[in-house]
Design a protein around this motif. Structure first.
Motif, short mmCIF file in Angstrom:
data_model
loop_
_atom_site.label_atom_id
_atom_site.label_comp_id
_atom_site.label_asym_id
_atom_site.label_seq_id
_atom_site.Cartn_x
_atom_site.Cartn_y
_atom_site.Cartn_z
N LEU A 17 0.83 -1.21 0.00
CA LEU A 17 0.00 0.00 0.00
C LEU A 17 0.87 1.26 0.00
CD1 LEU A 17 -2.80 -1.02 2.52
CD2 LEU A 17 -3.06 -0.67 0.06
N LEU A 18 1.94 1.24 0.80
CA LEU A 18 2.82 2.40 0.87
C LEU A 18 3.51 2.65 -0.47
CD1 LEU A 18 4.02 4.60 2.71
CD2 LEU A 18 5.83 2.97 3.32
N TYR A 19 3.97 1.58 -1.10
CA TYR A 19 4.65 1.72 -2.38
C TYR A 19 3.70 2.26 -3.45
CZ TYR A 19 6.99 0.47 -6.74
OH TYR A 19 7.55 0.52 -7.99
N TYR A 20 2.51 1.69 -3.52
CA TYR A 20 1.56 2.12 -4.55
C TYR A 20 0.98 3.50 -4.25
CZ TYR A 20 1.97 -2.37 -6.80
OH TYR A 20 2.47 -3.46 -7.47
N PHE A 21 0.93 3.86 -2.95
CA PHE A 21 0.54 5.24 -2.62
C PHE A 21 1.56 6.21 -3.20
CE2 PHE A 21 1.39 8.86 0.18
CZ PHE A 21 0.19 9.56 0.05
N ILE A 27 1.53 9.78 -10.44
CA ILE A 27 0.47 9.85 -11.46
C ILE A 27 -0.44 11.05 -11.23
CG2 ILE A 27 -1.54 8.64 -12.40
CD1 ILE A 27 -0.12 6.00 -11.58
N PHE A 28 -0.92 11.18 -9.98
CA PHE A 28 -1.87 12.26 -9.68
C PHE A 28 -1.24 13.65 -9.81
CE2 PHE A 28 -4.23 9.10 -6.78
CZ PHE A 28 -5.01 8.69 -7.85
N SER A 29 0.09 13.73 -9.60
CA SER A 29 0.74 15.04 -9.71
C SER A 29 0.74 15.55 -11.14
CB SER A 29 2.18 14.95 -9.19
OG SER A 29 2.96 14.09 -10.00
N ARG A 30 0.55 14.63 -12.09
CA ARG A 30 0.47 15.04 -13.50
C ARG A 30 -0.96 15.38 -13.90
NH1 ARG A 30 3.98 10.53 -13.37
NH2 ARG A 30 6.13 11.06 -13.89
N ILE A 31 -1.91 15.07 -13.01
CA ILE A 31 -3.32 15.30 -13.31
C ILE A 31 -3.90 16.44 -12.49
CG2 ILE A 31 -5.62 14.24 -13.34
CD1 ILE A 31 -4.20 11.51 -13.55
N LYS A 162 11.35 -3.54 0.07
CA LYS A 162 12.41 -3.58 -0.95
C LYS A 162 12.10 -2.73 -2.17
CE LYS A 162 14.25 -8.10 0.37
NZ LYS A 162 15.49 -7.51 0.91
N ALA A 163 10.85 -2.74 -2.60
CA ALA A 163 10.47 -1.96 -3.78
C ALA A 163 10.63 -0.46 -3.50
CB ALA A 163 9.03 -2.26 -4.18
#
Length: 324
Positions: A17-21, A27-31, A162-163
């Motif tokens: 969840l932390l990684y995908y957040f 992504i959202f910063s471009r929108i 790790k990611a």
């Protein structure tokens, strides 16, 4: 059983969840406009402060330990909520600013104060230990010296996610920082960096039994404190220059560089290491007090005790003997 569930289920889900957040911020910063994202994540941070009982408990406990004699419970609670908000907004900005690499680009959001102190120390050619606390913008503090044009390396301990660890290292290197992974002979790598006259990012305001330390005062309480900063400076002649990033109310930042900290040397190396490390602890404390709610109060800074340390060392020794 509880430990297995945490290791096999809870931690992987949380890390994912932390990684995908973090990726979603890209992504959202471009929108969406930055201002809208900051408002939204500030709201979410307040919500999570109420929902995450364990983190909230640690934050309020540690703030009370440090300021309970001068702040009422309502003030402590308000400060604790601010901790979540500052961390959330700064974490968001770290994603939004992911494409910024040059000093000119960062200057739109960052004001630099006291660069003359870093420049003067750097020009001595003996290396500079950049002493940095974990204020909300600690990642910005770490990347600003290379962004400003100073050769910089940093020692990093691999985080369990790790990611996310790979992503953070990539973003540091993108700004010109050279990453040193922690290993058995990393001290030699650190001295080599300083002897080449470079900057070395050093953070000593967190608890760790794995690093040689001393029990010294931090906010009036004994805290197991790494002694590496003083030892490195004594072994190499490097300068020690504190610095920190603070978030401003208008959502800009100030990267503040303080005057060089002179070493106090008497000829007794062990006592000198201990004495100078206490000075460094005091400096970290004073910097944190400038913006109290911007430090990572959920961290268990006072967790290690002499008893816990002895138990850890005995366990480590037993494991070593069993392997040999």
């Amino acid at each position: 059983m509880a430990g297995i569930i945490k290791r096999k289920i809870i931690r992987p889900v949380r890390d994912g969840l932390l990684y995908y957040f973090f990726q979603s911020v890209f992504i959202f910063s471009r929108i969406f406009p930055r201002k809208l994202l900051l408002v939204w994540h500030g709201f979410v941070a307040k919500l999570f402060f109420h929902l995450l009982r364990h983190s909230r408990k640690n934050i309020l406990k540690h703030l009370t330990m440090a300021f309970g004699k001068e702040k009422c419970p309502q003030e402590i609670y308000a400060m604790g909520k601010e901790v979540f908000v500052y961390l959330s907004k700064t974490f968001t900005d770290y994603g939004i600013f992911s494409n910024l690499t040059t000093r000119e680009e960062f200057s739109k959001y960052f004001k630099i104060e006291g660069e003359e102190h870093l420049k003067k120390a750097y020009e001595k050619g003996k290396g500079v230990i950049c002493l940095i606390p974990h204020t909300a913008g600690w990642e910005f503090s770490a990347i600003m010296p290379p962004v400003m044009g100073y050769e910089t390396s940093a020692l990093s301990r691999e985080i369990k996610n790790k990611a996310l660890n790979k992503l953070i290292i990539k973003m540091r290197e993108k700004r010109g920082m050279k990453n040193i992974s922690r290993h058995h002979n990393c001290y030699d790598c650190l001295t080599e960096v300083l002897r080449k006259g470079e900057c070395l990012i050093f953070m000593m305001d967190q608890d760790s039994k794995r690093i040689k330390g001393e029990f010294l005062k931090f906010f009036g309480m004994n805290a197991y404190t790494p002694v590496g900063c003083a030892k490195l400076a004594m072994d190499t002649g490097a300068s020690i220059v504190p610095m920190a990033t603070f978030r401003n109310e208008d959502d800009t930042y100030t990267f503040k560089i303080y005057e060089e900290v002179p070493l106090v040397l008497t000829g007794n190396k062990e006592e000198d290491i201990r004495y100078n490390t206490q000075i460094h602890n005091d400096i970290m404390e004073n910097i944190i007090k400038e913006k109290v709610s911007q430090w990572v109060w959920m961290h268990k800074r006072w967790d290690t005790t002499p008893e816990k340390l002895n138990a850890y060392l005995k366990k480590k020794m037993s494991k070593y003997q069993a392997q040999n």
